[in-house]
Structure formats: C-alpha cells, structure tokens
Design an enzyme around this catalytic site. Sequence first.
Site, PDB file in Angstrom:
ATOM      1  N   GLY A   1      -7.097  23.205  16.749  1.00  0.00           N
ATOM      2  CA  GLY A   1      -7.686  23.428  18.068  1.00  0.00           C
ATOM      3  C   GLY A   1      -6.589  23.251  19.100  1.00  0.00           C
ATOM      4  O   GLY A   1      -5.406  23.457  18.804  1.00  0.00           O
TER       5      GLY A   1
ATOM      6  N   ILE B   1      -5.486  20.490  20.522  1.00  0.00           N
ATOM      7  CA  ILE B   1      -4.561  19.386  20.222  1.00  0.00           C
ATOM      8  C   ILE B   1      -3.644  19.793  19.065  1.00  0.00           C
ATOM      9  O   ILE B   1      -2.434  19.539  19.109  1.00  0.00           O
ATOM     10  CB  ILE B   1      -5.322  18.076  19.908  1.00  0.00           C
ATOM     11  CG1 ILE B   1      -6.171  17.653  21.118  1.00  0.00           C
ATOM     12  CG2 ILE B   1      -4.346  16.956  19.544  1.00  0.00           C
ATOM     13  CD1 ILE B   1      -7.154  16.521  20.850  1.00  0.00           C
TER      14      ILE B   1
ATOM     15  N   SER C   1     -11.457  28.829  11.072  1.00  0.00           N
ATOM     16  CA  SER C   1     -11.100  30.243  11.202  1.00  0.00           C
ATOM     17  C   SER C   1      -9.659  30.315  11.708  1.00  0.00           C
ATOM     18  O   SER C   1      -9.163  29.349  12.288  1.00  0.00           O
ATOM     19  CB  SER C   1     -12.039  30.935  12.185  1.00  0.00           C
ATOM     20  OG  SER C   1     -12.089  30.197  13.378  1.00  0.00           O
TER      21      SER C   1
ATOM     22  N   ARG D   1     -11.088  11.492  13.214  1.00  0.00           N
ATOM     23  CA  ARG D   1     -12.130  10.486  13.055  1.00  0.00           C
ATOM     24  C   ARG D   1     -11.999   9.900  11.657  1.00  0.00           C
ATOM     25  O   ARG D   1     -11.713  10.637  10.692  1.00  0.00           O
ATOM     26  CB  ARG D   1     -13.528  11.117  13.199  1.00  0.00           C
ATOM     27  CG  ARG D   1     -13.923  11.507  14.629  1.00  0.00           C
ATOM     28  CD  ARG D   1     -14.129  10.288  15.523  1.00  0.00           C
ATOM     29  NE  ARG D   1     -14.554  10.658  16.879  1.00  0.00           N
ATOM     30  CZ  ARG D   1     -13.738  10.929  17.890  1.00  0.00           C
ATOM     31  NH1 ARG D   1     -12.426  10.909  17.708  1.00  0.00           N
ATOM     32  NH2 ARG D   1     -14.222  11.221  19.083  1.00  0.00           N
TER      33      ARG D   1
ATOM     34  N   GLU E   1     -15.053   1.164  13.232  1.00  0.00           N
ATOM     35  CA  GLU E   1     -14.198   0.738  14.350  1.00  0.00           C
ATOM     36  C   GLU E   1     -14.955  -0.245  15.218  1.00  0.00           C
ATOM     37  O   GLU E   1     -16.132  -0.009  15.513  1.00  0.00           O
ATOM     38  CB  GLU E   1     -13.764   1.957  15.173  1.00  0.00           C
ATOM     39  CG  GLU E   1     -12.856   2.876  14.382  1.00  0.00           C
ATOM     40  CD  GLU E   1     -12.378   4.095  15.177  1.00  0.00           C
ATOM     41  OE1 GLU E   1     -12.644   4.179  16.382  1.00  0.00           O
ATOM     42  OE2 GLU E   1     -11.730   4.953  14.566  1.00  0.00           O
TER      43      GLU E   1
ATOM     44  N   HIS F   1      -7.327   3.442  17.777  1.00  0.00           N
ATOM     45  CA  HIS F   1      -7.947   4.639  18.367  1.00  0.00           C
ATOM     46  C   HIS F   1      -7.495   4.834  19.824  1.00  0.00           C
ATOM     47  O   HIS F   1      -8.303   4.774  20.755  1.00  0.00           O
ATOM     48  CB  HIS F   1      -9.484   4.544  18.267  1.00  0.00           C
ATOM     49  CG  HIS F   1     -10.154   5.893  18.343  1.00  0.00           C
ATOM     50  ND1 HIS F   1     -11.372   6.158  17.753  1.00  0.00           N
ATOM     51  CD2 HIS F   1      -9.784   7.052  18.944  1.00  0.00           C
ATOM     52  CE1 HIS F   1     -11.724   7.405  17.989  1.00  0.00           C
ATOM     53  NE2 HIS F   1     -10.768   7.971  18.712  1.00  0.00           N
ATOM     54  N   ILE F   2      -6.190   5.087  19.984  1.00  0.00           N
ATOM     55  CA  ILE F   2      -5.614   5.202  21.340  1.00  0.00           C
ATOM     56  C   ILE F   2      -5.026   6.588  21.605  1.00  0.00           C
ATOM     57  O   ILE F   2      -4.177   6.745  22.480  1.00  0.00           O
ATOM     58  CB  ILE F   2      -4.518   4.131  21.587  1.00  0.00           C
ATOM     59  CG1 ILE F   2      -3.419   4.196  20.503  1.00  0.00           C
ATOM     60  CG2 ILE F   2      -5.139   2.743  21.653  1.00  0.00           C
ATOM     61  CD1 ILE F   2      -2.166   3.409  20.845  1.00  0.00           C
ATOM     62  N   GLY F   3      -5.495   7.595  20.853  1.00  0.00           N
ATOM     63  CA  GLY F   3      -4.943   8.945  20.991  1.00  0.00           C
ATOM     64  C   GLY F   3      -4.762   9.416  22.423  1.00  0.00           C
ATOM     65  O   GLY F   3      -3.702   9.922  22.796  1.00  0.00           O
TER      66      GLY F   3
HETATM   67  C1  GLV Z   1     -11.030  10.514  21.041  1.00  0.00           C
HETATM   68  O1  GLV Z   1     -11.024  10.257  19.874  1.00  0.00           O
HETATM   69  C2  GLV Z   1     -11.706  11.632  21.604  1.00  0.00           C
HETATM   70  O2  GLV Z   1     -12.510  12.267  20.914  1.00  0.00           O
HETATM   71  O3  GLV Z   1     -11.459  11.915  22.778  1.00  0.00           O
END
Ligand code: GLV
Length: 329
Positions: free
Chosen positions: A157, A159, A180, A239, A268, A287-289
Amino acid sequence: MTKPYVFITRKLSKETIQPLMEVADVHMWNEEENAVPREVLLKEAEKADALLTMLSEKVDKELLDAAPKLKVIANLAVGFDNIDVKYANQKGIAICNTPDVLTDTTADLTFALLLATARRIVEAAEFVKKGQWKSWSPLLLAGYDVHHKTIGIVGMGKIGEAVAKRARGFEMNILYHNRSRNMEAEEHTGASYTSFDELIETSDFIVCLTPLTAETLGMFTRESFKKMKKSAVFVNVSRGPVVDEEALYHALVDGEIAAAGLDVFVQEPVDEKHPLLTLPNVVALPHIGSSSKETRKNMMELCCKNIELVLCGQQPKTLVNKDWGLSVK
Ligand code: GLV
Ligand code: GLV
C-alpha cells in the site's frame, strides 16, 4: 441547542481539540499512559455523537449497541481492525482513519527497525553502555548487510511504497506481494510482483506491512518461516496477529531465520516475559510506527477535523466505509 457530545479515549492536548470544542461538547479520558476502562467507555458511548478512539479500543457490537446516537468514529490509526466496520456501517456510522499523514513516518520507522535488526544496533548500544566493550575485534557484533540485498514487502500500500523508495536508496532489489498488483508502486520504485512463496523464499528482508484482515490473520506460519533463508531478517510493522508468534519463536531459536524486528504483537502491550523478548536476535518496539511528534499531531488533528465535518453534516476527509454519506443526508 445542546452541542453534540464527543468522547476522546485518551488525553490529547487542549490545542489539538480547540477547534472541535467550538462545535461540540468534548470530553476525554484524561490519562496519557493508561487506556480508558471498558466500563467507562461503554458509559460514555451511551451519550456520544462521536468517538475518537485509539487502536487499542475494541469497537465491537457491544460498544456500538451501547451508543444509540453515534454518528462518527475517528480512529487514531490507519488500521481499523479494532472496529467492527460492517456493523458500524449498517448502523450508518461514519468510520474514519488517518491514512497519508503517517505514511513517511511509518516507512522511516520500518527502515530504522530493519537496519537496527540487521546491524544489531540495540545489542551494540547496550554492550557499550554496560561497559562490555573491551577491545575492537574483527567480528564484534557483526550483523548483516542491507545494501544491495533483496527486500520483500508483503502489503504494497502507501507505506509499502514509501518503504520501497527508501530501499532504492540502499540499492536493494525490491520484491512485493499484495492482494492485487500495484502498478503505480512498480513504476515509482521498480518493485517486482511475486507470489507470497517466492517472496519469502528469495528475500533477505521480509517486511510485513499488510492490514489485519480475515485473509491475513496468521499468514506467517511455521511453514512460511521454514521456507525463508537461514539469513533472513523478518520485520513486522503491521499487526501482531498476522504472525503465528510461536512459529516465529521456533524459527528464531532453531536458526531457520536470522533475526526479527517487531513493532507489533498479538497481545499489546506485550508481556515482558513473552518468549520472543528473551531472544537476543529480536528487536522489539512498543507499536511506535507512526510515532513522531509531528505525525501524531497531524493524526490527532485529522481525527478532530473528521469528527467536526460529520457533526456539521459534511463528508469527512478520510472515510473507511466509502459509501457512507450516499445514504445519509
Ligand atoms: C498503527 O498501527 C496504525 O494503524 O496507524
Ligand atoms: C572501521 O571503523 C574501520 O576503520 O574499518
């Protein structure tokens, strides 16, 4: 006329919510570190015209049924697997997320985690701080090269594409797998589409960025890790439940793969006694993306804006249930 009631499930700054306060009666759970207790959330939902939720809140049938006036949910995340989207949609509720504003920030973190895992940055930094550095030696904390290697991105996607752009800078060979083909990403980054099996068998770095859905739940199995190279580094910034954690643990312990960088976990916050956290070849993050000051501010503002728009009878900027509004006046 009474203003619509908005409940925000975590403490946000006054400055962020100020514009929303002009059109709504805004309440929030006033703690930054602790999540709102479920009972409190259920009670607040009874009164709420809008909810601004974190990805840690389960927005399920129980919560949606407890919220008769609810018009909009703004989730402070791009992912929305915490929300029963189908049920909320049936109830005519607008569901909003925060795409785009977090793309580059999350791609930066993904690359940071990939580099940190490959080059053993966390171990090395601890080594110095603990006073263990006694001499320079040729193979001291030797890791794996990143440049000119093959990266396999699962989930191409926005990201994924931003990660591929970074990988180009490292002159990597870029493979991807997606539901796809993403021709635009191929054009922009030179990434090649492969099957899932080909990707995991041939990549040096397997980077998971797919949303959590019924199809992706548990997609990284015992067999998947067995198919990877023994020198493979697995990175998950999507996830936790996309991965069978027990299978990953065994793959790391048995030397089926080299290392893992994990920003997400099945449960988490992850328990500090979790087996994966005992391994030196695991780099674990909470979980700090998307967690840069700038991006989190933008995400908060986007959530508030979306709520404001819906409460004022307008189309929100970033809607998950795209046909919402066609049936709602
Ligand atoms: C973080 O994991 C988000 O979905 O923004
Ligand atoms: C390393 O620092 C080197 O000079 O090779």
